[in-house]
Design an enzyme around this catalytic site. Structure first.
Site, PDB file in Angstrom:
ATOM      1  N   GLY A  13       0.536  -1.240   0.054  1.00  0.00           N
ATOM      2  CA  GLY A  13       0.041   0.070  -0.041  1.00  0.00           C
ATOM      3  C   GLY A  13       0.650   1.390   0.164  1.00  0.00           C
ATOM      4  O   GLY A  13       0.318   2.239   0.428  1.00  0.00           O
ATOM      5  N   SER A  14       2.024   1.254  -0.522  1.00  0.00           N
ATOM      6  CA  SER A  14       2.904   2.374  -0.577  1.00  0.00           C
ATOM      7  C   SER A  14       2.110   3.656  -1.545  1.00  0.00           C
ATOM      8  O   SER A  14       2.227   4.710  -1.168  1.00  0.00           O
ATOM      9  CB  SER A  14       4.268   2.112  -0.778  1.00  0.00           C
ATOM     10  OG  SER A  14       4.264   1.664  -2.056  1.00  0.00           O
ATOM     11  N   ASN A  15       1.782   3.178  -2.499  1.00  0.00           N
ATOM     12  CA  ASN A  15       1.237   3.966  -3.383  1.00  0.00           C
ATOM     13  C   ASN A  15      -0.239   4.686  -2.825  1.00  0.00           C
ATOM     14  O   ASN A  15      -0.470   5.762  -3.040  1.00  0.00           O
ATOM     15  CB  ASN A  15       0.808   3.477  -4.800  1.00  0.00           C
ATOM     16  CG  ASN A  15       2.036   3.319  -5.691  1.00  0.00           C
ATOM     17  OD1 ASN A  15       2.515   4.501  -6.131  1.00  0.00           O
ATOM     18  ND2 ASN A  15       2.802   2.236  -5.861  1.00  0.00           N
ATOM     19  N   ILE A  94      -6.580  -9.643 -11.773  1.00  0.00           N
ATOM     20  CA  ILE A  94      -7.097  -9.016 -13.030  1.00  0.00           C
ATOM     21  C   ILE A  94      -8.687  -8.777 -13.189  1.00  0.00           C
ATOM     22  O   ILE A  94      -9.282  -9.896 -12.592  1.00  0.00           O
ATOM     23  CB  ILE A  94      -6.493 -10.188 -14.096  1.00  0.00           C
ATOM     24  CG1 ILE A  94      -5.061 -10.214 -14.067  1.00  0.00           C
ATOM     25  CG2 ILE A  94      -7.123  -9.654 -15.401  1.00  0.00           C
ATOM     26  CD1 ILE A  94      -4.418 -11.316 -15.170  1.00  0.00           C
ATOM     27  N   LEU A  95      -9.131  -7.756 -13.731  1.00  0.00           N
ATOM     28  CA  LEU A  95     -10.575  -7.486 -13.443  1.00  0.00           C
ATOM     29  C   LEU A  95     -11.484  -8.067 -14.668  1.00  0.00           C
ATOM     30  O   LEU A  95     -10.708  -8.115 -15.611  1.00  0.00           O
ATOM     31  CB  LEU A  95     -10.545  -5.777 -13.427  1.00  0.00           C
ATOM     32  CG  LEU A  95     -10.015  -4.987 -12.613  1.00  0.00           C
ATOM     33  CD1 LEU A  95     -10.227  -3.476 -12.724  1.00  0.00           C
ATOM     34  CD2 LEU A  95     -10.297  -5.573 -11.099  1.00  0.00           C
ATOM     35  N   HIS A 111       1.258   1.287 -13.201  1.00  0.00           N
ATOM     36  CA  HIS A 111       2.136  -0.084 -13.295  1.00  0.00           C
ATOM     37  C   HIS A 111       3.611   0.512 -13.476  1.00  0.00           C
ATOM     38  O   HIS A 111       3.916   1.323 -13.934  1.00  0.00           O
ATOM     39  CB  HIS A 111       1.618  -0.498 -14.957  1.00  0.00           C
ATOM     40  CG  HIS A 111       2.327  -1.678 -15.518  1.00  0.00           C
ATOM     41  ND1 HIS A 111       2.166  -2.870 -14.911  1.00  0.00           N
ATOM     42  CD2 HIS A 111       3.603  -1.920 -16.254  1.00  0.00           C
ATOM     43  CE1 HIS A 111       2.835  -3.792 -15.347  1.00  0.00           C
ATOM     44  NE2 HIS A 111       3.888  -3.132 -16.271  1.00  0.00           N
TER      45      HIS A 111
HETATM   46  C1  GRF Z   1       3.757  -0.957  -7.365  1.00  0.00           C
HETATM   47  O1  GRF Z   1       5.128  -1.152  -7.998  1.00  0.00           O
HETATM   48  C2  GRF Z   1       2.717  -0.605  -8.610  1.00  0.00           C
HETATM   49  O2  GRF Z   1       3.278   0.009  -9.604  1.00  0.00           O
HETATM   50  C3  GRF Z   1       2.141  -2.199  -9.129  1.00  0.00           C
HETATM   51  O3  GRF Z   1       2.149  -2.639  -7.727  1.00  0.00           O
HETATM   52  C4  GRF Z   1       2.944  -2.167  -6.689  1.00  0.00           C
HETATM   53  C5  GRF Z   1       2.359  -1.808  -5.602  1.00  0.00           C
HETATM   54  O4  GRF Z   1       2.775  -1.623  -4.640  1.00  0.00           O
HETATM   55  N1  GRF Z   1       1.078  -1.925  -9.602  1.00  0.00           N
HETATM   56  P1  GRF Z   1       2.371  -0.799  -3.293  1.00  0.00           P
HETATM   57  O5  GRF Z   1       1.454  -1.825  -2.650  1.00  0.00           O
HETATM   58  O6  GRF Z   1       1.614   0.623  -3.744  1.00  0.00           O
HETATM   59  O7  GRF Z   1       3.497  -0.495  -2.396  1.00  0.00           O
END
Ligand code: GRF
Length: 200
Positions: A13-15, A94-95, A111
């Protein structure tokens, strides 16, 4: 009122954290109103809940092989929370055409490659194996084709001598955390532009 955004994720969940952090700024044009994970143990849910954001697990297991039924359950939560835009941030399923169709033009994915290069998994290892000098990340609209769809933003990083998968992944991830909030902000700003400017 700011558009209400849901984040779908599966793990670290870092994003999601980067989106929530950016959206704390009073002038950020969207509200992160909901986080859903298909994994009840996802650390992402704890972080979101601590931030006072609605956070819910919708585990796939309860729906067996019926992926669309799982997505209908997720969609019902989106609707209940008045969601207008969905961000996929490390959502590892995958949706089906159901959810993609429901949110066409309103669902973004991040991505870890410079699409159209390296859709799918293991992007960093594949970029290294190919001897790329440049790598990066992409935010795009989600369509029925995996890691396809109109590109909304990209950030690139150099591949440096001595890089391995972890060092390259970390360099890309730092850019993801900047790119996703910036691209979402630009996306919701254009959503609310008038369709056409009246002529005098
Ligand atoms: C990220 O590298 C994102 O680009 C990919 O999955 C990873 C998720 O990382 N789709 P996080 O859970 O957001 O840390």
């Amino acid at each position: 009122m700011k558009p209400r955004v849901a984040v779908l994720c599966s793990g670290r969940g870092s994003n999601m954290t980067a989106l929530i952090t950016a959206a704390r700024a009073p002038d950020y044009p969207a509200e992160i109103a909901l986080v859903i994970s298909d994994k009840p143990a996802a650390p992402a849910l704890g972080f979101a809940a601590a931030e006072g954001i609605a956070a819910q697990a919708v585990p796939a297991a309860a729906f067996g092989r019926d992926r669309a039924a799982h997505e209908r359950a997720i969609d019902a939560v989106f609707v209940a929370h008045g969601i207008e835009v969905v961000c996929l941030a490390g959502y590892m399923r995958i949706l089906t055409p159901y959810l993609v169709g429901r949110w066409a033009g309103r669902m973004l994915n991040i991505h870890p490659s410079l699409l159209p290069k390296y859709p799918g998994l293991d992007t960093h290892a594949r970029a290294l194996a190919a001897g790329e000098a440049e790598h990066g990340c992409t935010v795009h609209l989600v369509t029925a084709v995996l890691d396809d769809g109109p590109i909304l933003g990209q950030a690139s990083v150099p591949v440096l001598p001595g890089d391995d998968e972890p060092t390259l992944a970390a360099r890309v991830l730092a850019q993801e955390h900047i790119l996703f909030p910036a691209t979402l902000a630009a996306f919701v700003r254009q959503m609310h532009l008038p369709e056409s400017t009246p002529t005098p």
